[in-house]
Design a protein around this motif. Structure first.
Motif, short mmCIF file in Angstrom:
data_model
loop_
_atom_site.label_atom_id
_atom_site.label_comp_id
_atom_site.label_asym_id
_atom_site.label_seq_id
_atom_site.Cartn_x
_atom_site.Cartn_y
_atom_site.Cartn_z
N VAL A 55 45.21 9.01 36.69
CA VAL A 55 44.11 9.43 35.82
C VAL A 55 44.13 10.96 35.74
O VAL A 55 43.79 11.64 36.71
CB VAL A 55 42.75 8.92 36.35
CG1 VAL A 55 41.61 9.42 35.46
CG2 VAL A 55 42.75 7.41 36.44
N SER A 56 44.55 11.49 34.61
CA SER A 56 44.82 12.92 34.50
C SER A 56 43.58 13.80 34.68
O SER A 56 43.68 14.94 35.14
CB SER A 56 45.47 13.23 33.15
OG SER A 56 44.61 12.85 32.08
N SER A 57 42.42 13.28 34.34
CA SER A 57 41.19 14.08 34.44
C SER A 57 40.59 14.08 35.84
O SER A 57 39.61 14.76 36.10
CB SER A 57 40.15 13.56 33.44
OG SER A 57 39.87 12.19 33.67
N CYS A 58 41.20 13.31 36.75
CA CYS A 58 40.74 13.23 38.14
C CYS A 58 41.67 14.05 39.02
O CYS A 58 42.88 13.84 39.03
CB CYS A 58 40.70 11.78 38.60
SG CYS A 58 40.23 11.55 40.33
N THR A 59 41.12 15.01 39.77
CA THR A 59 41.94 15.92 40.57
C THR A 59 42.00 15.56 42.06
O THR A 59 42.77 16.13 42.80
CB THR A 59 41.43 17.35 40.42
OG1 THR A 59 40.07 17.42 40.87
CG2 THR A 59 41.49 17.80 38.97
N PHE A 60 41.18 14.60 42.48
CA PHE A 60 41.16 14.17 43.88
C PHE A 60 40.52 12.79 43.92
O PHE A 60 39.49 12.57 43.26
CB PHE A 60 40.34 15.15 44.74
CG PHE A 60 40.16 14.72 46.18
CD1 PHE A 60 41.14 14.98 47.12
CD2 PHE A 60 38.99 14.08 46.59
CE1 PHE A 60 40.98 14.60 48.46
CE2 PHE A 60 38.81 13.70 47.91
CZ PHE A 60 39.81 13.96 48.85
N SER A 61 41.11 11.87 44.66
CA SER A 61 40.52 10.53 44.74
C SER A 61 40.85 9.87 46.07
O SER A 61 41.93 10.08 46.64
CB SER A 61 41.02 9.65 43.59
OG SER A 61 42.42 9.46 43.65
N LYS A 62 39.90 9.09 46.56
CA LYS A 62 40.08 8.32 47.78
C LYS A 62 39.42 6.97 47.61
O LYS A 62 38.27 6.87 47.12
CB LYS A 62 39.45 9.03 48.98
CG LYS A 62 40.15 10.32 49.39
CD LYS A 62 41.52 10.07 49.99
CE LYS A 62 42.20 11.37 50.40
NZ LYS A 62 43.55 11.12 50.96
N VAL A 63 40.12 5.91 47.99
CA VAL A 63 39.55 4.57 48.05
C VAL A 63 39.23 4.30 49.52
O VAL A 63 40.12 4.38 50.38
CB VAL A 63 40.53 3.51 47.51
CG1 VAL A 63 39.89 2.13 47.56
CG2 VAL A 63 40.96 3.86 46.09
N LEU A 64 37.98 4.00 49.81
CA LEU A 64 37.52 3.97 51.18
C LEU A 64 36.87 2.64 51.54
O LEU A 64 36.15 2.05 50.73
CB LEU A 64 36.49 5.09 51.40
CG LEU A 64 36.97 6.50 51.02
CD1 LEU A 64 35.78 7.45 50.90
CD2 LEU A 64 37.97 7.02 52.04
N GLY A 65 37.13 2.18 52.74
CA GLY A 65 36.39 1.06 53.27
C GLY A 65 35.07 1.55 53.83
O GLY A 65 34.80 2.76 53.88
#
Length: 225
Positions: free
Chosen positions: A30-40
Motif C-alpha cells: 500500500v503505497s500511501s502507508c509508510t509503516f504497518s504492523k499486524v499485531l496479536g
C-alpha cells in the motif's frame, strides 16, 4: 496520521489468525502507508501471557488523512477484514512525541502539541530472553495497577510475538490522567526495575492526540465518544 484498528472476531478465528502471516506483505504494497504492523492481542489488561484469539490489531502510519480514509472505505484488504469480523474500531491518531525504537527505528518521530481531550499511548518492548522470568513476575502487579487507574478509557495488550515482544495501547481521558498513572508509585517502581535490571533489549514510548474514533460493522459505522 496514524491509525490503530482493533478487530474483533466471533467467527472466522482461524482465518483471522492466518492474517498474521498473510497481511504484512499486502500492507507493505500500500503505497500511501509508510509503516504497518499486524499485531496479536492478549487477554485481560496490559501485558498478558494468554493470547486473545478473538481480537487483533492493525497499526498503520499514513502520508495523510485522506490516504487513511481511502483505505478504510475502498480497499479490498479492509473490506475483507470488515466482512469477516464482528466489528472494527478505528482510532485516528496524531503523533505528539515518541522516544525509543521499533526494530532499530523510531516510526513516530514527529513532535506535535497536545491538543487537549483524549490522549493515546503506545508502549512497546522487546524483552531480553534471560530477563523473561523477572519481567513476567511483575506483570500481574502492573496489570492490576492500570486496571484501577482513574481516567483510563481503553487499554489492550498488543504484540508481534508472544512472551518476548509486548506492547500496550491505551486511551486516557486527558493528559493529566495519563501522567497521574505514569507517576504513580507502583508504575514508577516497575519502571525503576526495568532500567536497573535491564529487562528490555529495545523499547518505544509514544503519545498521540486522539483525533476521532469509529466502530465499523458489516452494516453500519458508529462514532465512538
Amino acid at each position: 496520521m496514524v491509525t490503530l484498528s482493533i478487530i474483533k472476531y466471533t467467527q472466522n478465528k482461524w482465518w483471522a489468525f492466518k492474517q498474521m502471516q498473510l497481511l504484512p506483505p499486502q500492507l507493505a504494497a500500500v503505497s500511501s502507508c509508510t509503516f504497518s504492523k499486524v499485531l496479536g492481542t492478549g487477554s485481560g489488561f496490559g501485558f498478558s501471557l494468554w493470547p486473545d484469539f478473538t481480537t487483533y490489531a492493525l497499526l498503520m502510519k499514513w502520508k495523510d488523512e485522506v490516504s487513511a480514509e481511502t483505505f478504510f472505505s475502498n480497499s479490498e484488504i479492509f473490506l475483507e477484514l470488515q466482512s469477516k469480523s464482528e466489528h472494527i474500531e478505528n482510532h485516528y491518531l496524531e503523533s505528539i512525541g515518541a522516544h525509543g525504537s521499533w526494530y532499530g527505528e523510531n516510526p513516530f518521530p514527529e513532535r506535535g502539541e497536545y491538543s487537549g481531550g483524549k490522549i493515546a499511548v503506545i508502549t512497546r518492548a522487546r524483552i531480553n530472553i534471560h530477563k523473561l522470568p523477572r519481567f513476567w513476575q511483575f506483570v500481574p502487579k502492573a496489570s492490576k495497577s492500570i486496571e484501577e487507574a482513574k481516567g483510563l478509557v481503553y487499554t489492550k495488550g498488543i504484540g508481534e510475538w508472544p512472551l518476548i515482544e509486548q506492547a500496550t495501547f491505551s486511551i486516557w481521558k486527558n493528559e493529566q490522567a495519563m501522567k497521574a498513572y505514569a507517576y504513580a508509585d507502583i508504575h514508577k517502581e516497575i519502571i525503576g526495575k526495568v532500567k536497573k535490571e535491564n529487562w528490555y533489549k529495545e523499547e518505544l514510548f509514544s503519545r498521540f492526540n486522539v483525533i476521532k474514533s469509529f466502530q465499523h460493522s458489516k452494516n453500519k459505522t458508529v462514532v465512538l465518544q
